[in-house]
Motif scaffolding. Structure first.
Motif, mmCIF file in Angstrom:
data_model
loop_
_atom_site.group_PDB
_atom_site.id
_atom_site.type_symbol
_atom_site.label_atom_id
_atom_site.label_comp_id
_atom_site.label_asym_id
_atom_site.label_seq_id
_atom_site.Cartn_x
_atom_site.Cartn_y
_atom_site.Cartn_z
ATOM 1 N N ALA A 1 0.846 -1.198 0.000
ATOM 2 C CA ALA A 1 0.000 0.000 0.000
ATOM 3 C C ALA A 1 0.885 1.252 0.000
ATOM 4 C CB ALA A 1 -0.911 0.006 1.222
ATOM 5 N N PRO A 2 0.434 2.322 -0.657
ATOM 6 C CA PRO A 2 1.261 3.535 -0.747
ATOM 7 C C PRO A 2 1.189 4.380 0.517
ATOM 8 C CG PRO A 2 -0.805 3.903 -1.872
ATOM 9 C CD PRO A 2 -0.830 2.469 -1.405
ATOM 10 N N THR A 3 1.234 3.730 1.662
ATOM 11 C CA THR A 3 1.129 4.459 2.928
ATOM 12 C C THR A 3 2.220 4.019 3.904
ATOM 13 O OG1 THR A 3 -0.589 2.845 3.547
ATOM 14 C CG2 THR A 3 -1.330 4.997 2.778
ATOM 15 N N PHE A 4 2.130 2.806 4.445
ATOM 16 C CA PHE A 4 3.006 2.408 5.546
ATOM 17 C C PHE A 4 4.487 2.409 5.174
ATOM 18 C CE2 PHE A 4 -1.026 0.301 6.836
ATOM 19 C CZ PHE A 4 -1.205 0.989 8.027
ATOM 20 N N LEU A 5 4.862 1.671 4.138
ATOM 21 C CA LEU A 5 6.279 1.547 3.812
ATOM 22 C C LEU A 5 6.880 2.861 3.313
ATOM 23 C CD1 LEU A 5 8.617 -0.348 3.939
ATOM 24 C CD2 LEU A 5 7.968 -1.304 1.721
ATOM 25 N N PRO A 6 6.211 3.599 2.388
ATOM 26 C CA PRO A 6 6.758 4.911 2.017
ATOM 27 C C PRO A 6 6.871 5.867 3.211
ATOM 28 C CG PRO A 6 5.158 4.212 0.391
ATOM 29 C CD PRO A 6 5.056 3.236 1.540
ATOM 30 N N ALA A 7 5.843 5.878 4.069
ATOM 31 C CA ALA A 7 5.887 6.764 5.237
ATOM 32 C C ALA A 7 7.015 6.364 6.179
ATOM 33 C CB ALA A 7 4.545 6.723 5.969
ATOM 34 N N TYR A 8 7.238 5.053 6.347
ATOM 35 C CA TYR A 8 8.309 4.577 7.226
ATOM 36 C C TYR A 8 9.681 4.930 6.651
ATOM 37 C CZ TYR A 8 10.960 1.399 10.230
ATOM 38 O OH TYR A 8 11.840 0.869 11.133
ATOM 39 N N GLN B 1 21.511 5.067 9.712
ATOM 40 C CA GLN B 1 21.790 4.709 8.325
ATOM 41 C C GLN B 1 21.753 3.200 8.107
ATOM 42 O OE1 GLN B 1 25.431 6.363 6.850
ATOM 43 N NE2 GLN B 1 25.130 5.599 4.776
ATOM 44 N N THR B 2 22.155 2.436 9.116
ATOM 45 C CA THR B 2 22.124 0.975 9.006
ATOM 46 C C THR B 2 20.701 0.477 8.781
ATOM 47 O OG1 THR B 2 24.019 0.836 10.503
ATOM 48 C CG2 THR B 2 22.777 -1.189 10.122
ATOM 49 N N LEU B 3 19.746 1.089 9.478
ATOM 50 C CA LEU B 3 18.337 0.714 9.313
ATOM 51 C C LEU B 3 17.866 1.029 7.894
ATOM 52 C CD1 LEU B 3 15.541 -0.146 10.287
ATOM 53 C CD2 LEU B 3 15.240 2.152 11.252
ATOM 54 N N VAL B 4 18.218 2.217 7.393
ATOM 55 C CA VAL B 4 17.805 2.599 6.041
ATOM 56 C C VAL B 4 18.346 1.608 5.008
ATOM 57 C CG1 VAL B 4 17.970 4.369 4.246
ATOM 58 C CG2 VAL B 4 17.633 5.040 6.635
ATOM 59 N N VAL B 5 19.640 1.280 5.116
ATOM 60 C CA VAL B 5 20.257 0.339 4.176
ATOM 61 C C VAL B 5 19.597 -1.032 4.273
ATOM 62 C CG1 VAL B 5 22.389 -0.885 3.588
ATOM 63 C CG2 VAL B 5 22.455 1.551 4.125
ATOM 64 N N ALA B 6 19.308 -1.481 5.482
ATOM 65 C CA ALA B 6 18.686 -2.791 5.674
ATOM 66 C C ALA B 6 17.294 -2.835 5.044
ATOM 67 C CB ALA B 6 18.609 -3.130 7.153
ATOM 68 N N ASN C 1 7.936 -0.264 18.295
ATOM 69 C CA ASN C 1 8.022 0.207 16.909
ATOM 70 C C ASN C 1 6.750 -0.230 16.183
ATOM 71 O OD1 ASN C 1 8.565 0.457 14.077
ATOM 72 N ND2 ASN C 1 10.757 0.495 14.513
ATOM 73 N N GLY C 2 5.839 0.714 15.968
ATOM 74 C CA GLY C 2 4.556 0.379 15.365
ATOM 75 C C GLY C 2 4.672 -0.123 13.939
ATOM 76 N N TYR C 3 5.626 0.431 13.177
ATOM 77 C CA TYR C 3 5.805 -0.029 11.801
ATOM 78 C C TYR C 3 6.306 -1.469 11.775
ATOM 79 C CZ TYR C 3 5.117 4.716 10.025
ATOM 80 O OH TYR C 3 4.575 5.935 9.689
ATOM 81 N N TYR D 1 10.383 7.386 4.690
ATOM 82 C CA TYR D 1 10.564 8.837 4.830
ATOM 83 C C TYR D 1 10.868 9.200 6.280
ATOM 84 C CZ TYR D 1 9.849 13.812 3.980
ATOM 85 O OH TYR D 1 10.032 15.164 3.857
ATOM 86 N N LEU D 2 10.234 8.494 7.214
ATOM 87 C CA LEU D 2 10.472 8.759 8.639
ATOM 88 C C LEU D 2 11.912 8.487 9.030
ATOM 89 C CD1 LEU D 2 9.330 9.320 11.538
ATOM 90 C CD2 LEU D 2 8.910 6.845 11.687
ATOM 91 N N ILE D 3 12.482 7.371 8.543
ATOM 92 C CA ILE D 3 13.833 6.990 8.975
ATOM 93 C C ILE D 3 14.927 7.636 8.118
ATOM 94 C CG2 ILE D 3 13.046 4.798 9.922
ATOM 95 C CD1 ILE D 3 14.078 3.384 7.439
#
Length: 434
Positions: free
Chosen positions: A49-56, A123-128, A194-196, A58-60
């Motif tokens: 869905a174009p909500t949870f993963l894109p928002a997450y 940054q490690t989280l973003v890369v993962a 972590n809700g996401y 962008y958040l991180i």
């Protein structure tokens, strides 16, 4: 080269036995695919869905470009794997074992996103997350081929629309409700720290339950004929033949590519909304409810309409609604109107997915079906890979309106080509030449 069993029976006799097997086991196989679709696709909707993963993302990361990069990597994975997957199954009489492996590995990637959210940061989280998105796309590409083939083997053409309608509708109820709960209580309440991550964990559980249902309930027939196993690079040489031998399929392939390019705006819907309303967990859940809840109502219409008229009408309707909903989103600034726009986008994209995935099963011969599915998936993947990345650059430099305008242009081009150059393939199959 096509292989047939040397059992003393003619091909016509084996075809009759195959058809009888399909209808004799239809109820059980229908239930198996219904449960798989209802539960499995519910979890995948939460991720896609174009909500949870894109928002997450962008958040991180704090970057629209990273959001586009993540979606592009996911699509690159989906582009690379379908053809390889098709070469691994098109010669097999039974493909369910491969389906379990491919489907299982796709689900592992969602679990990886959840674990990364809990145990990594910065940054490690973003890369993962980016890595897991790429791998998720990789295994989803092979999964699409094998599960489409499984449905084509056991569900008659006249029953596929209503099967998808009911499994998507009931799955949509679950997904929409869970989306609202995830936004309101998981994310806003920071469930389990972590809700996401909690949302991704629930998606993993739902998709796994669906795969198990299919594995234990479905009875798979052996087809009368199968292709001889062909080396990967040798099989690639057949692509010009697959495309050129069916003019309708050739233009349908172009429509797919244009439509998927139009999906470049999808990850930026929720980011654009954040410029007009406050992007709270409750609002994310509400808009996810609109997008996913559209499945519940629209899929029933799409499925029965497709069974009755063929899926070309469904595809035309979906593209029209998609364009209209995008225009609406660009011109409203209130929650209620944005809800309507997201509902339209959800209905349109679910209609596109159902019609594209079903129409592809109705072109050409059965033995070429795995590779035809793979070819379409790869073509879609090429455009889907570039789309979010280009969209991210456009969003960061020119603004979201430029992304939406470009999306509308591609969708309109696909609609015009579909209207004037693609016949309903089901009508062609009813003729002696088909």
């Amino acid at each position: 080269m096509i292989h047939a069993d040397d059992d003393g029976k003619t091909l016509a006799e084996r075809e009759v036995e195959y058809e009888k097997f399909v209808w004799a086991n239809l109820k059980r196989n229908y239930i198996a695919h219904y449960l798989h679709g209802m539960l499995g696709m519910t979890g995948f909707r939460l991720v896609n869905a174009p909500t949870f993963l894109p928002a997450y993302l962008y958040l991180i990361s704090g970057s629209s470009f990273i959001v586009g990069l993540g979606l592009a990597l996911q699509q690159v994975g989906g582009m690379l794997s379908p053809i390889f997957g098709a070469t691994q199954i098109e010669h097999r009489k039974r493909v369910m074992p491969a389906a379990v492996w491919m489907g299982g590995l796709a689900r592992v990637q969602i679990l990886g996103m959840a674990l990364a959210g809990w145990f990594l940061s910065g940054q490690t989280l973003v890369v993962a997350i980016l890595a897991f998105m790429f791998m998720f796309g990789l295994f989803m590409g092979t999964q699409r081929v094998v599960f489409s083939l499984l449905m084509a083997k056991v569900i008659p053409i006249s029953r596929r629309g209503r099967l998808q309608a009911w499994r998507n509708a009931t799955g949509g109820v679950i997904a929409a409700a869970l989306a609202w709960v995830a936004g309101k209580y998981f994310i806003e309440g920071n469930l389990l720290g972590n809700g996401y991550a909690s949302t991704f964990l629930f998606a993993t559980i739902l998709t796994s339950l669906g795969l198990w249902a299919l594995q234990f309930l479905m009875i798979e027939p052996e087809p009368p004929t199968t292709r001889a196993q062909t080396p990967f690079f040798e099989r690639l040489k057949d692509f010009p033949r697959l495309i050129s031998q069916d003019r309708g399929y050739m233009f349908f392939l172009i429509v797919q590519m244009l439509s998927i390019t139009g999906r470049m705006a999808t990850p930026f819907y929720i980011l654009y909304v954040s410029t007009t309303i406050e992007l709270t967990g409750a609002n994310i859940g509400l808009l996810s409810l609109a997008f996913l809840g559209a499945d519940t109502l629209s899929n029933l219409v799409w499925g029965y309409l497709g069974d009755k008229t063929g899926f070309r009408v469904v595809l035309i309707s979906s593209l029209v609604i998609w364009i209209a909903a995008t225009v609406l989103l660009m011109n409203v600034h209130e929650v209620a109107a944005i809800f309507v726009a997201f509902f339209g986008l959800g209905a349109a994209q679910s209609g596109y997915m159902m019609s594209a995935q079903t129409m592809i099963l109705e072109f050409g011969s059965r033995d070429d079906m795995p590779m035809r599915i793979a070819l379409s998936s790869t073509a879609e993947g090429i455009m889907a890979s570039a789309g979010p990345l280009v969209g991210g650059i456009m969003a960061a430099t020119l603004g979201y309106e430029s992304v939406f305008g470009t999306s509308i242009a591609f969708l309109a081009a696909g609609l015009l080509l579909l209207l004037f150059m693609v016949r309903e393939p089901r009508k062609d199959r009813m003729t002696p030449a088909g």
